[in-house]
Design a protein around this motif. Structure first.
Motif, PDB file in Angstrom:
ATOM      1  N   ALA A   1       0.820  -1.211   0.000  1.00  0.00           N
ATOM      2  CA  ALA A   1       0.000   0.000   0.000  1.00  0.00           C
ATOM      3  C   ALA A   1       0.854   1.262   0.000  1.00  0.00           C
ATOM      4  N   GLY A   2       1.943   1.245   0.778  1.00  0.00           N
ATOM      5  CA  GLY A   2       2.811   2.417   0.837  1.00  0.00           C
ATOM      6  C   GLY A   2       3.445   2.722  -0.512  1.00  0.00           C
ATOM      7  N   GLY A   3       3.910   1.659  -1.193  1.00  0.00           N
ATOM      8  CA  GLY A   3       4.482   1.857  -2.525  1.00  0.00           C
ATOM      9  C   GLY A   3       3.460   2.414  -3.497  1.00  0.00           C
ATOM     10  N   GLY A   4       2.196   1.974  -3.343  1.00  0.00           N
ATOM     11  CA  GLY A   4       1.137   2.534  -4.172  1.00  0.00           C
ATOM     12  C   GLY A   4       0.836   3.969  -3.808  1.00  0.00           C
TER      13      GLY A   4
ATOM     14  N   LEU B   1       5.358  22.385  -2.433  1.00  0.00           N
ATOM     15  CA  LEU B   1       5.069  21.841  -1.109  1.00  0.00           C
ATOM     16  C   LEU B   1       4.094  20.671  -1.128  1.00  0.00           C
ATOM     17  N   THR B   2       3.225  20.599  -2.129  1.00  0.00           N
ATOM     18  CA  THR B   2       2.125  19.640  -2.064  1.00  0.00           C
ATOM     19  C   THR B   2       2.575  18.184  -2.071  1.00  0.00           C
ATOM     20  N   PHE B   3       3.726  17.883  -2.672  1.00  0.00           N
ATOM     21  CA  PHE B   3       4.168  16.494  -2.748  1.00  0.00           C
ATOM     22  C   PHE B   3       4.710  15.980  -1.423  1.00  0.00           C
ATOM     23  N   LEU B   4       5.161  16.877  -0.543  1.00  0.00           N
ATOM     24  CA  LEU B   4       5.869  16.462   0.661  1.00  0.00           C
ATOM     25  C   LEU B   4       4.993  15.618   1.590  1.00  0.00           C
ATOM     26  N   GLY B   5       3.769  16.078   1.852  1.00  0.00           N
ATOM     27  CA  GLY B   5       2.899  15.349   2.753  1.00  0.00           C
ATOM     28  C   GLY B   5       2.557  13.955   2.250  1.00  0.00           C
ATOM     29  N   PRO B   6       2.056  13.815   0.997  1.00  0.00           N
ATOM     30  CA  PRO B   6       1.773  12.471   0.478  1.00  0.00           C
ATOM     31  C   PRO B   6       2.991  11.556   0.457  1.00  0.00           C
ATOM     32  N   LEU B   7       4.170  12.121   0.178  1.00  0.00           N
ATOM     33  CA  LEU B   7       5.373  11.291   0.154  1.00  0.00           C
ATOM     34  C   LEU B   7       5.667  10.710   1.531  1.00  0.00           C
ATOM     35  N   LEU B   8       5.659  11.560   2.561  1.00  0.00           N
ATOM     36  CA  LEU B   8       5.956  11.094   3.910  1.00  0.00           C
ATOM     37  C   LEU B   8       4.848  10.179   4.432  1.00  0.00           C
ATOM     38  N   GLY B   9       3.602  10.484   4.073  1.00  0.00           N
ATOM     39  CA  GLY B   9       2.502   9.626   4.480  1.00  0.00           C
ATOM     40  C   GLY B   9       2.595   8.242   3.854  1.00  0.00           C
ATOM     41  N   SER B  10       3.060   8.171   2.614  1.00  0.00           N
ATOM     42  CA  SER B  10       3.226   6.884   1.943  1.00  0.00           C
ATOM     43  C   SER B  10       4.361   6.082   2.579  1.00  0.00           C
ATOM     44  N   LEU B  11       5.470   6.756   2.860  1.00  0.00           N
ATOM     45  CA  LEU B  11       6.617   6.066   3.449  1.00  0.00           C
ATOM     46  C   LEU B  11       6.338   5.585   4.861  1.00  0.00           C
ATOM     47  N   SER B  12       5.416   6.259   5.556  1.00  0.00           N
ATOM     48  CA  SER B  12       5.128   5.854   6.934  1.00  0.00           C
ATOM     49  C   SER B  12       4.158   4.683   7.007  1.00  0.00           C
ATOM     50  N   ARG B  13       3.487   4.352   5.908  1.00  0.00           N
ATOM     51  CA  ARG B  13       2.511   3.257   5.954  1.00  0.00           C
ATOM     52  C   ARG B  13       3.151   1.904   6.277  1.00  0.00           C
TER      53      ARG B  13
ATOM     54  N   PHE C   1       0.921  10.606  10.148  1.00  0.00           N
ATOM     55  CA  PHE C   1       0.168   9.750  11.064  1.00  0.00           C
ATOM     56  C   PHE C   1      -0.971   9.023  10.363  1.00  0.00           C
ATOM     57  N   SER C   2      -1.543   9.620   9.332  1.00  0.00           N
ATOM     58  CA  SER C   2      -2.565   8.896   8.567  1.00  0.00           C
ATOM     59  C   SER C   2      -1.931   7.693   7.868  1.00  0.00           C
ATOM     60  N   GLY C   3      -0.690   7.853   7.405  1.00  0.00           N
ATOM     61  CA  GLY C   3       0.017   6.724   6.796  1.00  0.00           C
ATOM     62  C   GLY C   3       0.275   5.610   7.783  1.00  0.00           C
ATOM     63  N   VAL C   4       0.733   5.967   8.979  1.00  0.00           N
ATOM     64  CA  VAL C   4       0.937   4.961  10.028  1.00  0.00           C
ATOM     65  C   VAL C   4      -0.371   4.238  10.323  1.00  0.00           C
ATOM     66  N   GLY C   5      -1.453   5.004  10.457  1.00  0.00           N
ATOM     67  CA  GLY C   5      -2.753   4.414  10.739  1.00  0.00           C
ATOM     68  C   GLY C   5      -3.258   3.530   9.621  1.00  0.00           C
ATOM     69  N   ASN C   6      -2.960   3.883   8.361  1.00  0.00           N
ATOM     70  CA  ASN C   6      -3.341   3.017   7.244  1.00  0.00           C
ATOM     71  C   ASN C   6      -2.755   1.620   7.416  1.00  0.00           C
ATOM     72  N   GLY C   7      -1.479   1.567   7.779  1.00  0.00           N
ATOM     73  CA  GLY C   7      -0.822   0.277   7.975  1.00  0.00           C
ATOM     74  C   GLY C   7      -1.373  -0.486   9.157  1.00  0.00           C
ATOM     75  N   SER C   8      -1.625   0.190  10.260  1.00  0.00           N
ATOM     76  CA  SER C   8      -2.081  -0.510  11.460  1.00  0.00           C
ATOM     77  C   SER C   8      -3.525  -0.986  11.335  1.00  0.00           C
ATOM     78  N   VAL C   9      -4.387  -0.202  10.696  1.00  0.00           N
ATOM     79  CA  VAL C   9      -5.787  -0.628  10.523  1.00  0.00           C
ATOM     80  C   VAL C   9      -5.858  -1.850   9.613  1.00  0.00           C
ATOM     81  N   TYR C  10      -5.078  -1.866   8.527  1.00  0.00           N
ATOM     82  CA  TYR C  10      -5.129  -3.031   7.637  1.00  0.00           C
ATOM     83  C   TYR C  10      -4.561  -4.279   8.292  1.00  0.00           C
ATOM     84  N   LYS C  11      -3.631  -4.117   9.223  1.00  0.00           N
ATOM     85  CA  LYS C  11      -3.132  -5.267   9.970  1.00  0.00           C
ATOM     86  C   LYS C  11      -4.239  -5.868  10.827  1.00  0.00           C
ATOM     87  N   MET C  12      -5.165  -5.059  11.301  1.00  0.00           N
ATOM     88  CA  MET C  12      -6.256  -5.549  12.142  1.00  0.00           C
ATOM     89  C   MET C  12      -7.211  -6.452  11.373  1.00  0.00           C
TER      90      MET C  12
END
Length: 448
Positions: free
Chosen positions: A174-177, A286-298, A350-361
């Motif tokens: 998901a993060g790579g996507g 600036l707009t790319f920075l947030g999605p990039l970090l959110g993707s890497l944190s997933r 943090f939304s990226g981190v949460g994406n990963g943790s919710v899908y693990k559930m």
């Protein structure tokens, strides 16, 4: 698993065909004998195809930056253009998730990649001054097909990995996507910098050869699992569970925030901080920075959930998202650009981190079930939660649209996000953590 001669699987020289015919990633001998290699190969090309799908899905987060006065589209109209692909993509996620079972992971990945040629080709040639707003709406809706790729990709990869590695594998997939959201914004920035805002079609055109590469690679190196059966009735079965809808609400809070902010962030900057962002290029930096970090944190969220439990990570994540929303709200009221961007970047992370943790559930909910049934139900829930969560992106964009129409700023939207994150934190604690030792939490230690 042992052969009739008494040799273990790891001592035999199994072909890929043999491994796929006997597929069971929970069998450690089979995993060591080559199943891990097959899973990784499928994961790699799944990420590539899903990455391009996300870029196409997010195309209008960039294209609206090119719509200057000659297009006669106001801020509210632009928010509607970014809402339509999110809505279409969320609807397509359900049929896409089941298509993998019906047609096979490789076959559907090739098809879902090739169909992206349609929206990219149309946008490449039709967006120019004088085009009607209704045509722009149609073009925006068609790009929604990119949103379906995520559900089919996640459902497919879910079957390739054992439960102990799903948090990491699904998070990485998901993060790579998700990085595709940031990538298309970088492509847009490059086009704006090199060609100016008069050539929006170039952004879409760049993806045409990349789509072909992804389709060919998937056709050559991905696999259809021959021992899979259609998940008839699975969606109805999981829909009867209250936990299914709680998971879906949590995914609205995490993924809905990620994709919604990814589509809207550039517009929000241009509307709320007009003097600092006089041109689309200024915002694009600036707009790319947030999605990039959110993707890497997933993937990090998935890995943390593997080790600490999905519900624990999710609860902390929503608390952090609520705190980040407070920062954004305070920065908005104080007109502080630095604090505003900082708060939004934290929301993405943090939304990226949460994406990963919710899908693990999700797979953990069915850990007590027989293996075939568990995979069938978790695949259905992945599709359902993915569809509902993606619709959260529509809600984010519409919240911004209404807030700016009513009050000329986004404060009402930020208050709404804050309240929703608090609600999600409360749901996580009440449903998955409060009743420790009962059946809601205990079927798998990874839930709590």
């Amino acid at each position: 698993m042992t052969a009739t001669t008494g040799a273990t699987t790891t001592e035999r020289n199994l072909s890929d065909r043999d491994l796929l015919a006997a597929w069971n990633p929970e069998d450690e001998d089979l995993w060591a004998a080559g199943a891990r290699r097959i899973a990784r190969r499928n994961l790699a090309y799944s990420i590539l195809s899903e990455h391009i799908g996300f870029s196409v899905w997010s195309l209008w987060s960039v294209l609206v930056l090119f719509l200057g006065p000659d297009y006669h589209v106001d801020a509210a109209g632009k928010f509607l253009l970014t809402s339509l692909p999110t809505a279409v993509g969320s609807v397509l996620r359900l049929p896409y998730s089941f298509a993998v079972t019906r047609f096979g992971g490789r076959s559907w990945t090739v098809f879902s990649a090739l169909i992206l040629l349609v929206p990219c080709g149309l946008c490449a040639f039709l967006i120019k001054p004088g085009v009607s707003y209704s045509t722009l709406l149609i073009l925006a809706a068609v790009t929604g097909v990119g949103g379906g790729n995520f559900a089919s990709s996640m459902t497919n990869i879910n079957t390739f990995y054992p439960d102990r590695l799903k948090g990491w594998a699904l998070g990485l997939n998901a993060g790579g996507g998700n990085v595709g959201v940031a990538a298309v914004q970088l492509v847009g920035l490059a086009v704006l910098a090199w060609s100016g805002k008069g050539h929006p079609g170039l952004v879409a055109g760049i993806y045409l050869p990349l789509i072909v590469v992804a389709a060919v690679g998937s056709a050559l190196w991905m696999d259809n699992l021959p021992n899979r059966t259609a998940a008839k009735g699975a969606i109805r079965e999981v829909a009867k569970s209250g936990r299914t809808w709680v998971i879906s609400v949590l995914y609205i809070g995490t993924f809905g925030s990620f994709i919604g902010f990814g589509f809207a962030f550039g517009q929000v900057l241009q509307v709320q901080f007009k003097t600092q962002f006089a041109t689309p290029v200024d915002a694009a930096y600036l707009t790319f920075l947030g999605p990039l970090l959110g993707s890497l944190s997933r993937p990090i969220g998935g890995r943390l959930a593997d080790r600490l439990g999905g519900a624990r990570v999710t609860l902390v994540t929503f608390a952090a998202m609520a705190a980040s929303a407070v920062v954004v709200l305070a920065a908005s009221e104080a007109a502080s650009l630095a604090a505003f961007v900082t708060g939004f970047v934290l929301l993405f992370v943090f939304s990226g981190v949460g994406n990963g943790s919710v899908y693990k559930m999700i797979p953990a909910l069915f850990a007590g079930e027989p293996e075939p049934r568990a995979r069938r139900l978790s695949g259905a829930l992945i599709g359902l939660a993915g569809a509902v969560g993606a619709f959260g992106g529509v809600l984010v964009n519409m919240a911004f649209r209404q807030s700016f129409l009513s009050t000329k700023n986004g404060d009402a939207a930020y208050w709404t996000f804050l309240a929703f994150y608090a609600l999600c934190a409360g749901l996580t604690w009440a449903v998955f953590m409060r009743r420790a030792g009962r059946t809601v939490r205990e079927a798998a230690p990874a839930i709590g």
